[in-house]
Write an enzyme that holds these catalytic residues in place. Structure first.
Site, PDB file in Angstrom:
ATOM      1  N   HIS A  35       0.845  -1.200   0.000  1.00  0.00           N
ATOM      2  CA  HIS A  35       0.000   0.000   0.000  1.00  0.00           C
ATOM      3  C   HIS A  35       0.881   1.252   0.000  1.00  0.00           C
ATOM      4  O   HIS A  35       0.673   2.180  -0.777  1.00  0.00           O
ATOM      5  CB  HIS A  35      -0.930  -0.025   1.210  1.00  0.00           C
ATOM      6  CG  HIS A  35      -1.717   1.226   1.398  1.00  0.00           C
ATOM      7  ND1 HIS A  35      -2.853   1.500   0.665  1.00  0.00           N
ATOM      8  CD2 HIS A  35      -1.503   2.287   2.188  1.00  0.00           C
ATOM      9  CE1 HIS A  35      -3.304   2.696   1.024  1.00  0.00           C
ATOM     10  NE2 HIS A  35      -2.499   3.194   1.946  1.00  0.00           N
ATOM     11  N   PHE A  37      -6.634   3.539   8.538  1.00  0.00           N
ATOM     12  CA  PHE A  37      -6.046   2.530   9.426  1.00  0.00           C
ATOM     13  C   PHE A  37      -5.529   3.239  10.675  1.00  0.00           C
ATOM     14  O   PHE A  37      -5.648   4.463  10.803  1.00  0.00           O
ATOM     15  CB  PHE A  37      -4.914   1.767   8.705  1.00  0.00           C
ATOM     16  CG  PHE A  37      -3.659   2.578   8.513  1.00  0.00           C
ATOM     17  CD1 PHE A  37      -3.574   3.540   7.526  1.00  0.00           C
ATOM     18  CD2 PHE A  37      -2.548   2.379   9.336  1.00  0.00           C
ATOM     19  CE1 PHE A  37      -2.415   4.292   7.352  1.00  0.00           C
ATOM     20  CE2 PHE A  37      -1.379   3.119   9.168  1.00  0.00           C
ATOM     21  CZ  PHE A  37      -1.319   4.079   8.181  1.00  0.00           C
ATOM     22  N   ASP A  81       9.416   6.603   8.758  1.00  0.00           N
ATOM     23  CA  ASP A  81       8.860   6.243  10.057  1.00  0.00           C
ATOM     24  C   ASP A  81       7.812   7.290  10.378  1.00  0.00           C
ATOM     25  O   ASP A  81       7.990   8.471  10.054  1.00  0.00           O
ATOM     26  CB  ASP A  81       9.946   6.211  11.144  1.00  0.00           C
ATOM     27  CG  ASP A  81       9.429   5.509  12.400  1.00  0.00           C
ATOM     28  OD1 ASP A  81       8.628   4.572  12.282  1.00  0.00           O
ATOM     29  OD2 ASP A  81       9.821   5.902  13.509  1.00  0.00           O
TER      30      ASP A  81
HETATM   31  P1  ITT Z   1       6.160  -0.355   8.657  1.00  0.00           P
HETATM   32  O1  ITT Z   1       6.189  -1.844   8.587  1.00  0.00           O
HETATM   33  O2  ITT Z   1       6.313   0.272   7.317  1.00  0.00           O
HETATM   34  O3  ITT Z   1       7.103   0.225   9.686  1.00  0.00           O
HETATM   35  P2  ITT Z   1       4.056   0.626  10.423  1.00  0.00           P
HETATM   36  O4  ITT Z   1       2.681   0.113  10.646  1.00  0.00           O
HETATM   37  O5  ITT Z   1       4.996   0.586  11.581  1.00  0.00           O
HETATM   38  O6  ITT Z   1       4.658  -0.045   9.118  1.00  0.00           O
HETATM   39  P3  ITT Z   1       4.442   3.501  10.310  1.00  0.00           P
HETATM   40  O7  ITT Z   1       5.814   3.418  10.884  1.00  0.00           O
HETATM   41  O8  ITT Z   1       4.248   4.355   9.121  1.00  0.00           O
HETATM   42  O9  ITT Z   1       3.865   2.094   9.899  1.00  0.00           O
HETATM   43  O10 ITT Z   1       3.435   4.010  11.401  1.00  0.00           O
HETATM   44  C1  ITT Z   1       3.522   3.589  12.760  1.00  0.00           C
HETATM   45  C2  ITT Z   1       2.149   3.610  13.385  1.00  0.00           C
HETATM   46  O11 ITT Z   1       1.677   4.971  13.446  1.00  0.00           O
HETATM   47  C3  ITT Z   1       1.093   2.848  12.597  1.00  0.00           C
HETATM   48  O12 ITT Z   1       1.076   1.485  12.943  1.00  0.00           O
HETATM   49  C4  ITT Z   1      -0.180   3.585  13.024  1.00  0.00           C
HETATM   50  O13 ITT Z   1      -0.647   3.119  14.251  1.00  0.00           O
HETATM   51  C5  ITT Z   1       0.290   5.027  13.177  1.00  0.00           C
HETATM   52  N1  ITT Z   1       0.068   5.766  11.913  1.00  0.00           N
HETATM   53  C6  ITT Z   1       1.010   6.162  11.026  1.00  0.00           C
HETATM   54  N2  ITT Z   1       0.443   6.771   9.964  1.00  0.00           N
HETATM   55  C7  ITT Z   1      -0.895   6.751  10.189  1.00  0.00           C
HETATM   56  C8  ITT Z   1      -2.025   7.201   9.462  1.00  0.00           C
HETATM   57  O14 ITT Z   1      -1.915   7.772   8.258  1.00  0.00           O
HETATM   58  N3  ITT Z   1      -3.234   7.005   9.986  1.00  0.00           N
HETATM   59  C9  ITT Z   1      -3.378   6.416  11.182  1.00  0.00           C
HETATM   60  N4  ITT Z   1      -2.386   5.938  11.919  1.00  0.00           N
HETATM   61  C10 ITT Z   1      -1.132   6.103  11.438  1.00  0.00           C
END
Ligand code: ITT
Length: 192
Positions: free
Chosen positions: A12, A148, A69
């Protein structure tokens, strides 16, 4: 064509980035380069984590690459959950993470928060950072079922719907991630 490895296996995110960067650059995922490592992410800032991930890839594969991040910072909670957004409650269960956030914030009147993304790009040994921020407010309860993560709690400043009540296109037009990615794309297009 310039190839860049994106330190993710999240398709995504890949699609979103490729769409903004355009077909002048080919974005590869970790799977594309055969990297199945659990890349360390032990920093206490978004910058440190993004840098750690891109640095790991660059050292191991010597390929131009970038990583991101991101997370949610709530002002009244001293910018928690921040880098711990994905595992705030100790699990990746977003129902629990959201419940904990609502519980910690209680009926606090200062609901200000921001989503923040930091991208670290490494090309030819140099490192560049790009940041995207969207300011907003945390609701007293969830609203909407799109998006999400913390989207059901977050209403961008000046808007009346949470990220989870918006279409993907509406959210992408103003999100922290798309702001950071647009800066990355602009840099790549003007530099290479
Ligand atoms: P990676 O495997 O790519 O690290 P991740 O889920 O950890 O995926 P991120 O580091 O981008 O993704 O984001 C960390 C957390 O922050 C993510 O799990 C969400 O809980 C929150 N988050 C980040 N961007 C968001 C968004 O656009 N909307 C809602 N929550 C978000």
């Amino acid at each position: 064509m310039m190839e860049l490895v994106f330190a993710t296996n999240n398709l995504h995110k890949l699609e979103e980035v490729q769409a903004v960067v355009g077909d002048q650059f080919r974005i590869l995922t970790l799977a594309d380069i055969g990297c199945a490592d659990e890349i360390p992410e032990t920093g206490d800032t978004f910058e440190a984590n993004a840098s750690q991930k891109s640095g790991y890839l660059y050292d191991k594969y010597q390929r131009d690459c970038f990583s991101d991040d991101s997370g949610l910072e709530v002002i009244a909670l001293n910018n928690e959950p921040g880098v711990y957004s994905a595992r705030y409650s100790g699990t990746r269960d977003m129902e629990k993470n959201i419940d904990l956030l609502l519980q910690r914030l209680g009926d606090h009147t200062d609901r200000r928060a921001r989503f923040r993304t930091v991208i670290s790009l490494r090309v030819g040994g140099a490192e560049y950072f790009f940041e995207g921020i969207v300011e907003g407010d945390i609701g007293f309860e969830r609203a909407g079922d799109g998006g999400f993560g913390y989207d059901p709690l977050f209403t961008p400043r000046g808007r009346s719907q949470t990220f989870a009540q918006m279409s993907a296109a509406e959210k992408n037009a103003i999100s922290h991630r798309s702001i950071a990615v647009s800066k990355l794309a602009e840099f790549l297009k003007t530099t290479y």
